[in-house]
Design an enzyme around this catalytic site. Structure first.
Site, short mmCIF file in Angstrom:
data_model
loop_
_atom_site.label_atom_id
_atom_site.label_comp_id
_atom_site.label_asym_id
_atom_site.label_seq_id
_atom_site.Cartn_x
_atom_site.Cartn_y
_atom_site.Cartn_z
N ASN A 224 1.23 -1.14 0.09
CA ASN A 224 0.51 -0.16 0.53
C ASN A 224 0.41 1.47 0.17
O ASN A 224 1.95 0.96 0.74
CB ASN A 224 -1.19 0.44 1.46
CG ASN A 224 -0.03 0.47 2.63
OD1 ASN A 224 -0.45 1.87 2.17
ND2 ASN A 224 0.02 0.12 3.37
N PHE A 228 -1.38 8.05 3.98
CA PHE A 228 -1.83 9.00 5.59
C PHE A 228 -3.45 9.75 4.97
O PHE A 228 -3.48 10.45 5.38
CB PHE A 228 -0.41 9.56 6.37
CG PHE A 228 -0.17 9.42 7.56
CD1 PHE A 228 0.08 8.36 7.23
CD2 PHE A 228 0.52 10.59 7.92
CE1 PHE A 228 0.91 7.44 8.63
CE2 PHE A 228 2.34 9.87 8.94
CZ PHE A 228 1.66 7.78 9.25
N SER A 320 5.94 5.09 8.58
CA SER A 320 5.64 5.11 7.38
C SER A 320 6.87 5.54 6.13
O SER A 320 6.89 6.70 5.83
CB SER A 320 3.96 6.06 6.84
OG SER A 320 3.24 5.80 5.35
N ASN A 322 5.45 5.72 2.86
CA ASN A 322 4.46 6.61 2.33
C ASN A 322 4.51 8.13 2.27
O ASN A 322 3.67 8.70 1.53
CB ASN A 322 2.92 5.89 1.86
CG ASN A 322 3.01 4.98 1.66
OD1 ASN A 322 4.20 4.52 0.73
ND2 ASN A 322 2.84 3.73 2.16
N THR A 323 5.26 9.07 3.61
CA THR A 323 4.80 10.15 3.56
C THR A 323 6.38 10.40 3.51
O THR A 323 7.60 10.51 3.98
CB THR A 323 4.31 10.37 4.48
OG1 THR A 323 2.88 10.19 4.97
CG2 THR A 323 5.11 12.00 5.78
N LYS A 362 5.92 4.13 16.54
CA LYS A 362 5.75 3.10 15.80
C LYS A 362 7.56 3.06 14.71
O LYS A 362 7.83 3.98 14.69
CB LYS A 362 5.14 2.91 14.74
CG LYS A 362 4.59 1.95 14.17
CD LYS A 362 3.42 2.30 13.94
CE LYS A 362 3.28 0.75 12.56
NZ LYS A 362 1.36 0.64 12.72
N ASN A 391 6.46 -1.60 11.32
CA ASN A 391 5.35 -1.28 10.27
C ASN A 391 6.37 -1.90 8.88
O ASN A 391 6.50 -2.88 9.32
CB ASN A 391 5.88 0.30 10.04
CG ASN A 391 5.18 1.34 9.48
OD1 ASN A 391 3.30 0.82 8.26
ND2 ASN A 391 4.50 2.73 9.78
#
Length: 509
Positions: A224, A228, A320, A322-323, A362, A391
């Site tokens: 994925n 966010f 994450s 993806n940021t 995390k 993560n």
């Protein structure tokens, strides 16, 4: 009569799907339709029009153009027909209606077993939809209460206490599923010991362009790059406030009924007049930062101030993939500065008799030995309450190479993540000398998987991707198998097994 029921269910399904469309929208439209607050929307859109940040191919202008173009074509090609959505939604509602009829003639424990079996039967059909639509349908089903209900008691060996909070079992839902706190009660109803909502960002933001979620079915894995996507703090705080008020009202009613029951019992054996109801659990709230925020700590501080009062546990997500730039916050200097500000924000607030919620960090699985040592040193020096390990990963293990969707950009979760995340967990437990509770997350499909995480140093464990492929029935299955693993090795509780592998190694030295 049957035709009338079918028409009613399809009508209800249409309402459900209208809410789905309003909630998810197009690649960016749910920033408008799904979130309240005109200021929040205008401000978020203004920020999203700012120049993209360098260094991440996902966020370059050329990549964005390609993804928007491909997203439109891919969505139009893969988007399920409205009739299929109506039928699937009607099936879900029909199952709920049938369950309501059945439960009236069945004891709660038998009903639990049947409801989980029925949900598992439907899981393959739900996967006929594209991954994100399936995700949204699952969230809506939870929001409407169309999920299994666990009335069977957990094995006593699974009960554990961490941070002074009692968990009926150590199995929880990881962040990323219920991003906006829409189906908390349904997660507890599944029999989970805790659930983690989020990540929640201060301002609403749509996340990355669609498609952004992909299944690797052969390996029971998912990639994925949601980025966010969040309804924003204001929306989530309003929802959590209503949820908390409902919970307090229910507790007061239960207390009154219990008191009335004792009076009726006349001093004899206590009479249980409180009907069996959906269990409660521990709520964790995962905090994130907005995509274009320069002062990351300010976003996390705002999250603490706005959502801390609703949380049993607060999770700071700096991992994450993806940021842009988020994982750089795991560096020693940046991490220490960030956590000091977040701790100060929490400590300046007034808390009740239970004190402030534990602050948990995390982290990513893609860390060097030096990275892990730095994180452990910061966590110990600042006395961080806990860690979530881990993560998703940006690496691609050999087991997924060559599979359809394996070359998609984003974080990989599921079975291929298990070994990597467990190795990082084991190392972090050792580096922190077992002094910091760890939540083990990544690739858990069986009770044996959960047990391995616990022996490696996890006090609690989390699921997500396994429910995508196995259905809700994976929850009671893992709990049953975990209890069997504990009994097999002579442990009477989860706490006794935490870090057992490290003790055995030390004995051999």
């Amino acid at each position: 009569m049957c035709r009338q029921v079918a028409r009613a269910l399809l009508g209800r399904a249409d309402l459900l799907l209208q809410r789905h469309v309003a909630y998810s929208g197009g690649a960016h439209s749910h920033a408008v339709t799904g979130y309240s607050g005109s200021y929040g929307y205008r401000h978020a859109v203004g920020r999203l029009k700012s120049p993209v940040l360098p260094g991440n191919p996902m966020l370059s202008p050329s990549y964005g153009a390609r993804r928007l173009s491909s997203a439109a074509s891919a969505e139009s090609a893969s988007k399920p027909k409205p009739d299929l959505l109506r039928i699937l939604a009607a099936c879900a509602l029909g199952s709920g209606a049938a369950a309501g009829i059945i439960v009236s003639t069945m004891d709660p424990k038998s009903f639990s077993a049947l409801s989980f079996a029925a949900t598992d039967y439907m899981t393959p059909f739900i996967r006929l939809l594209d991954p994100e639509t399936s995700h949204q349908l699952a969230v809506l089903s939870g929001e409407w209460g169309l999920t299994p209900r666990e009335y069977r008691a957990d094995p006593p060996s699974l009960a554990t206490t961490v941070w002074g909070r009692r968990f009926t079992n150590p199995v929880g839902m990881a962040a990323g599923f219920d991003k906006d706190g829409r189906c908390i009660d349904s997660m507890f109803a599944l029999g989970l010991g805790f659930t983690e909502i989020g990540s929640v960002t201060p301002l609403p933001q749509p996340g990355n362009p669609k498609p952004r979620c992909f299944r690797l079915t052969e390996q029971k894995a998912v990639i994925n790059r949601y980025g966010f996507n969040s309804a924003g703090i204001a929306d989530v705080a309003e929802r959590l406030s209503a949820w908390q008020a409902k919970r307090q009202q229910q507790e007061a009613q239960d207390g009154k009924r219990a008191g009335d029951g004792q009076k009726e019992a006349g001093g004899g054996q206590k009479k249980n007049v409180v009907a069996e109801r959906v269990r409660e659990g521990v709520l964790a709230v995962n905090l994130g930062k907005n995509k274009l925020t320069e002062d990351a700590a300010a976003d996390y501080v705002q999250g603490v101030h706005s959502l801390g009062r609703f949380a049993d546990v607060l999770v700071v997500n700096v991992s994450s993939p993806n940021t842009p730039g988020l994982r750089k916050l795991q560096g020693r200097t940046q991490l220490q500065a960030l956590l000091q500000r977040v701790q100060a924000a929490r400590n300046e607030m007034e808390w009740g008799k239970e004190g402030p919620p534990p602050l948990v960090l995390k982290i990513a699985p893609d860390l060097t030995t030096e990275d892990m040592a730095d994180i452990a040193a910061v966590a110990l020096s600042l006395k961080i309450d806990g860690l979530v390990v881990s993560n998703t990963t940006i690496s691609r293990p050999d087991s997924v190479l060559g599979l359809v969707n394996a070359d998609e950009v984003g974080g990989l979760s599921g079975k291929p993540l298990f070994e990597l995340s467990t190795a990082v967990l084991r190392q972090m437990y050792s580096l922190t000398k077992g002094q910091i509770p760890i939540i083990g997350c990544g690739g858990i499909y069986t009770g044996e998987d959960a047990y391995k995480k616990i022996r490696a140093g996890a006090s609690l464990v989390q699921l997500y991707t396994s429910m995508v492929f196995e259905g809700a029935g994976v929850v009671p299955k893992i709990k049953k198998e975990l209890a069997e693993c504990l009994a097999r090795d002579g442990f009477t509780s989860v706490a006794e097994a935490v870090g057992a592998d490290h003790r055995e190694v030390n004995k051999g030295l």
